[in-house]
Design a protein around this motif. Structure first.
Motif, PDB file in Angstrom:
ATOM      1  N   THR A 166     -10.351  -3.288   8.839  1.00 20.13           N
ATOM      2  CA  THR A 166     -11.807  -3.058   8.663  1.00 20.13           C
ATOM      3  C   THR A 166     -12.079  -2.200   7.206  1.00 20.13           C
ATOM      4  N   ARG A 167     -13.406  -2.078   6.926  1.00 16.24           N
ATOM      5  CA  ARG A 167     -13.743  -1.287   5.653  1.00 16.24           C
ATOM      6  C   ARG A 167     -13.636   0.083   6.261  1.00 16.24           C
ATOM      7  N   TYR A 168     -13.808   1.011   5.279  1.00 13.48           N
ATOM      8  CA  TYR A 168     -13.751   2.534   5.686  1.00 13.48           C
ATOM      9  C   TYR A 168     -14.790   3.003   6.590  1.00 13.48           C
ATOM     10  N   ASN A 169     -14.990   3.503   7.639  1.00  9.59           N
ATOM     11  CA  ASN A 169     -16.025   4.017   8.318  1.00  9.59           C
ATOM     12  C   ASN A 169     -16.115   5.536   7.970  1.00  9.59           C
ATOM     13  N   VAL A 215      -3.506   3.696  -5.905  1.00 10.79           N
ATOM     14  CA  VAL A 215      -2.951   2.670  -4.979  1.00 10.79           C
ATOM     15  C   VAL A 215      -4.077   2.287  -3.843  1.00 10.79           C
ATOM     16  N   THR A 216      -4.293   1.088  -3.527  1.00  7.55           N
ATOM     17  CA  THR A 216      -5.251   0.940  -2.356  1.00  7.55           C
ATOM     18  C   THR A 216      -4.361   0.205  -1.259  1.00  7.55           C
ATOM     19  N   VAL A 217      -4.800   0.946   0.058  1.00  7.71           N
ATOM     20  CA  VAL A 217      -4.182   0.366   1.160  1.00  7.71           C
ATOM     21  C   VAL A 217      -5.367   0.210   2.227  1.00  7.71           C
ATOM     22  N   PRO A 218      -4.974  -0.451   3.211  1.00  3.85           N
ATOM     23  CA  PRO A 218      -5.913  -0.671   4.560  1.00  3.85           C
ATOM     24  C   PRO A 218      -6.176   0.761   4.923  1.00  3.85           C
ATOM     25  N   PRO A 219      -7.636   1.185   5.188  1.00  2.50           N
ATOM     26  CA  PRO A 219      -7.973   2.659   5.449  1.00  2.50           C
ATOM     27  C   PRO A 219      -7.357   3.018   6.648  1.00  2.50           C
ATOM     28  N   ILE A 220      -7.067   2.215   7.455  1.00  2.00           N
ATOM     29  CA  ILE A 220      -6.547   2.350   9.169  1.00  2.00           C
ATOM     30  C   ILE A 220      -5.024   3.159   8.815  1.00  2.00           C
ATOM     31  N   LEU A 221      -4.420   2.840   7.779  1.00  2.30           N
ATOM     32  CA  LEU A 221      -3.097   3.243   7.652  1.00  2.30           C
ATOM     33  C   LEU A 221      -3.123   4.974   7.197  1.00  2.30           C
ATOM     34  N   GLY A 229      -6.621   9.422   0.048  1.00  3.84           N
ATOM     35  CA  GLY A 229      -8.166   9.484   0.670  1.00  3.84           C
ATOM     36  C   GLY A 229      -8.044   8.624   1.994  1.00  3.84           C
ATOM     37  N   LEU A 230      -9.097   9.256   2.757  1.00  4.60           N
ATOM     38  CA  LEU A 230      -9.161   8.594   4.132  1.00  4.60           C
ATOM     39  C   LEU A 230      -9.632   7.289   3.983  1.00  4.60           C
ATOM     40  N   ASN A 231     -10.284   6.753   2.813  1.00  5.18           N
ATOM     41  CA  ASN A 231     -10.799   5.499   2.755  1.00  5.18           C
ATOM     42  C   ASN A 231      -9.876   4.453   2.337  1.00  5.18           C
ATOM     43  N   GLY A 232      -8.617   4.898   2.109  1.00  3.13           N
ATOM     44  CA  GLY A 232      -7.459   3.932   1.926  1.00  3.13           C
ATOM     45  C   GLY A 232      -7.239   4.079   0.519  1.00  3.13           C
ATOM     46  N   TYR A 233      -7.836   4.703  -0.425  1.00  2.00           N
ATOM     47  CA  TYR A 233      -7.733   4.961  -1.869  1.00  2.00           C
ATOM     48  C   TYR A 233      -6.625   6.008  -2.022  1.00  2.00           C
TER      49      TYR A 233
END
Lengths: 265, 339
Positions: free
Chosen positions: B95-98, B214-220, B240-244
């Motif tokens: 999902t997107r970053y919460n 680098v962009t990864v899924p935020p849950i990772l 970054g906790l938002n996956g960035y």
């Protein structure tokens, strides 16, 4: 019938060897596609559709934002090579716009848009191959891509096409059948039996409608089963991969679940 | 009775289940029973998908990822069921970053809004209304459901730690952050519509340079003690906790600007420092490791990344070899087995 291909022969078989109520082979691929938040490739027989979902995210145009819910933006692109005769359709083609509008209105009551005010959910539909049941494939693929993107839905939406040949109803029509028979596409939420889409481009006798509608409802339950299986296997694969990582801190409950699950696989 | 059968599966299919369906096979009923049983177990967690009834709404409270219909709590996303006492939530797997207050995020400026920017959306707006009092802020893409807001009042300004904002600051907002600039910030608060407000009022935060994103899924990206990681190979990481994730050249502690000598030139500079070849290779190696781990959906931690970096150096391959499928699979197999 004359020289034309028989839609339903004496033995009760259709032109591609199926029986009346038999659905075509359905394959579902939910793997990651580029930067999309969710994607799905769905094939029904020779019809193949790829859907990518982006969002919820900031709307590109400020005029498109809705202050109390998310806006769903659907764009359809039909590949020139997807049909028998090569044909280039422009983006402004009325049929394509209508298809996009149909998909949008099918999903508006299903997606919980009120959770994402002022956002936009972009749905990009790419038609790769066409052999009848285009709308059905688009709707099924969009459902799966939305689920894959983690967007909250009330339920799956499962679509199927039904037609009638003289008095015998048929399900999941190919292009050949679709051109010759009166047909209807029905999209249903299988858990509640609510219908989000019924559309016809041909005339269908009112006496036949109820029977086909009921059959389509039954068939959508079968498609729902296939979609559930695909989503479940995709989710469990991802959860298993996450659980294979190391434990962090020990405070996060998700890690604990991940480790517990490790034993199952 | 009608029966449905379908053609045989191609062998490379991504899933395999029962393909022969009988309408009166009550598969669904059994699923529901299974869920209810699991839910009653302490700490039980199970997979679910939209439209799946979880439990009764009279016995349980609905949380995120669920809704109530007909006195039943029903899942609305595909993911794992979590239960805390009487609260049932479903955590979506992708999902997107919460955002949450205090989270460290990496973002990219999408828009600069000064008092003087004209943002009338239609021509009916009288010109006198175009000049708004509210703006003086940046819009930041932070992989969330809406762009984040960075107020002019929540950034460190040149020449002194605390001082009033002047009109001259407002006029030179673009000298601090421009469209396309990357920055690291902390989530400060939320607006009523759920959009987040960021701040960079710490010397750790601010504009990013000398590296790549680098962009990864935020849950990772899990919550760690520190999201600023300095790998011994001369590479700094900001998770970054938002996956960035920002991968950059290592900056020595002594060279970081101190509280006293706050230098606006250095903090808001757009110029990269000279980066030597070995550091460039190390940066791309770390970037590729992150890409490989995220494509296998492995959660990222400092120890795991270090482990992976050592493994790749041992393999004596170039940084780009990591992107080959067999090398990537071997990497993931090794690091996940070791830990």
């Amino acid at each position: 019938m004359g020289s034309r291909v028989e839609i339903l022969n004496q033995g009760g078989f259709r032109s591609d060897g199926r029986r009346q109520f038999e659905l075509r082979d359905m394959t579902i691929d939910l793997s990651q596609q580029g930067q999309a938040d969710g994607a799905a490739v769905v094939t029904h027989g020779l019809t193949q559709v790829m859907v990518s979902v982006f969002g919820p995210r900031e709307a590109k145009m400020r005029s498109q934002t809705i202050h109390d819910r998310a806006n769903i933006n659907v764009e359809v692109n039909i590949a020139a090579f997807s049909t028998g005769e090569r044909r280039k359709r422009t983006r402004g083609d009325k049929r394509i716009l209508e298809l996009a509008a149909t998909i949008k209105s099918t999903f508006e009551p299903v997606v919980q848009t009120n959770l994402y005010p002022r956002s936009q959910i972009d749905v990009y539909v790419q038609v790769l191959q066409q052999d009848g049941g285009l709308l059905q494939a688009c709707v099924n693929a969009t459902t799966l891509a939305l689920v894959n993107a983690g967007i909250p839905l009330l339920d799956f939406v499962c679509a199927v096409t039904g037609g009638v040949h003289s008095t015998s109803p048929l399900l999941d029509l190919t292009l050949l059948e679709e051109n010759d028979l009166p047909n209807v596409t029905v999209a249903m939420m299988p858990k509640t039996g609510k219908v989000t889409l019924v559309t016809m481009e041909t005339r269908l006798h009112v006496d036949r409608f109820e029977e086909i509608f009921r059959l389509a409802g039954d068939a959508s339950k079968v498609i729902h089963g296939e979609m559930k299986t695909a989503v479940r296997s995709r989710t469990s694969a991802l959860v298993a991969a996450m659980g294979s990582g190391p434990r962090v801190g020990g405070g996060d409950s998700a890690d604990k679940h991940g480790d517990d699950r490790m034993n199952e696989y | 009775m009608i029966t449905y059968t379908s053609f045989p599966l191609p062998p490379d299919n991504t899933y395999n289940g029962s393909r022969q369906h009988h309408l009166d096979v009550a598969e669904d009923v059994m699923m529901e029973l299974g869920d209810d049983q699991d839910l009653s177990e302490a700490g039980g967690s199970k997979l679910t998908y939209p439209g799946e009834p979880l439990t009764s709404s009279q016995a349980y409270m609905r949380g995120h990822g669920t809704y109530v219909d007909n006195e039943e709590v029903i899942a609305s996303v595909a993911g794992t069921i979590e239960r805390v006492n009487k609260l049932v939530t479903v955590r979506a797997i992708r999902t997107r970053y919460n955002p949450e207050v205090g989270d460290l995020v990496v973002g990219r400026i999408t828009e600069v809004l000064t008092t003087y920017s004209f943002r009338g959306s239609n021509n009916l707006t009288p010109r006198c209304h175009v000049r708004q009092v509210q703006p003086r802020r940046w819009k930041v893409d932070a992989n969330s459901r809406q762009d984040a807001v960075l107020m002019l009042s929540s950034v460190n300004l040149p020449g002194g730690v605390q001082r009033r904002k002047l009109e001259s600051d407002e006029l030179q907002m673009r000298t601090f952050f421009e469209e396309g600039d990357l920055l690291v910030a902390e989530v400060q608060a939320f607006f009523s519509d759920g959009a987040m407000s960021l701040h960079t009022r710490s010397l750790k935060y601010g504009k990013l340079r000398n590296g790549q994103l680098v962009t990864v899924p935020p849950i990772l990206v899990r919550r760690l003690k520190s999201h600023f990681i300095a790998l011994p190979c001369g590479v700094d990481l900001i998770l970054g906790l938002n996956g960035y994730i920002w991968v950059s050249k290592h900056v020595k502690e002594s060279e970081q600007e101190g509280e006293e000598g706050f230098d606006a030139e250095a903090v808001y500079s757009n110029q990269n420092d000279p980066i030597d070849d070995s550091t460039r290779v190390a940066i791309s190696r770390v970037t590729n490791i992150i890409l490989v781990l995220s494509s296998h959906f492995v959660p990222l931690t400092d120890t795991l990344l270090l482990e992976a970096y050592e493994w790749t150096v041992d393999q004596e391959g170039g940084a780009k070899d990591l992107l080959q499928e067999d090398v990537g699979n071997a990497l993931v197999a090794t690091v996940t087995a070791r830990l």
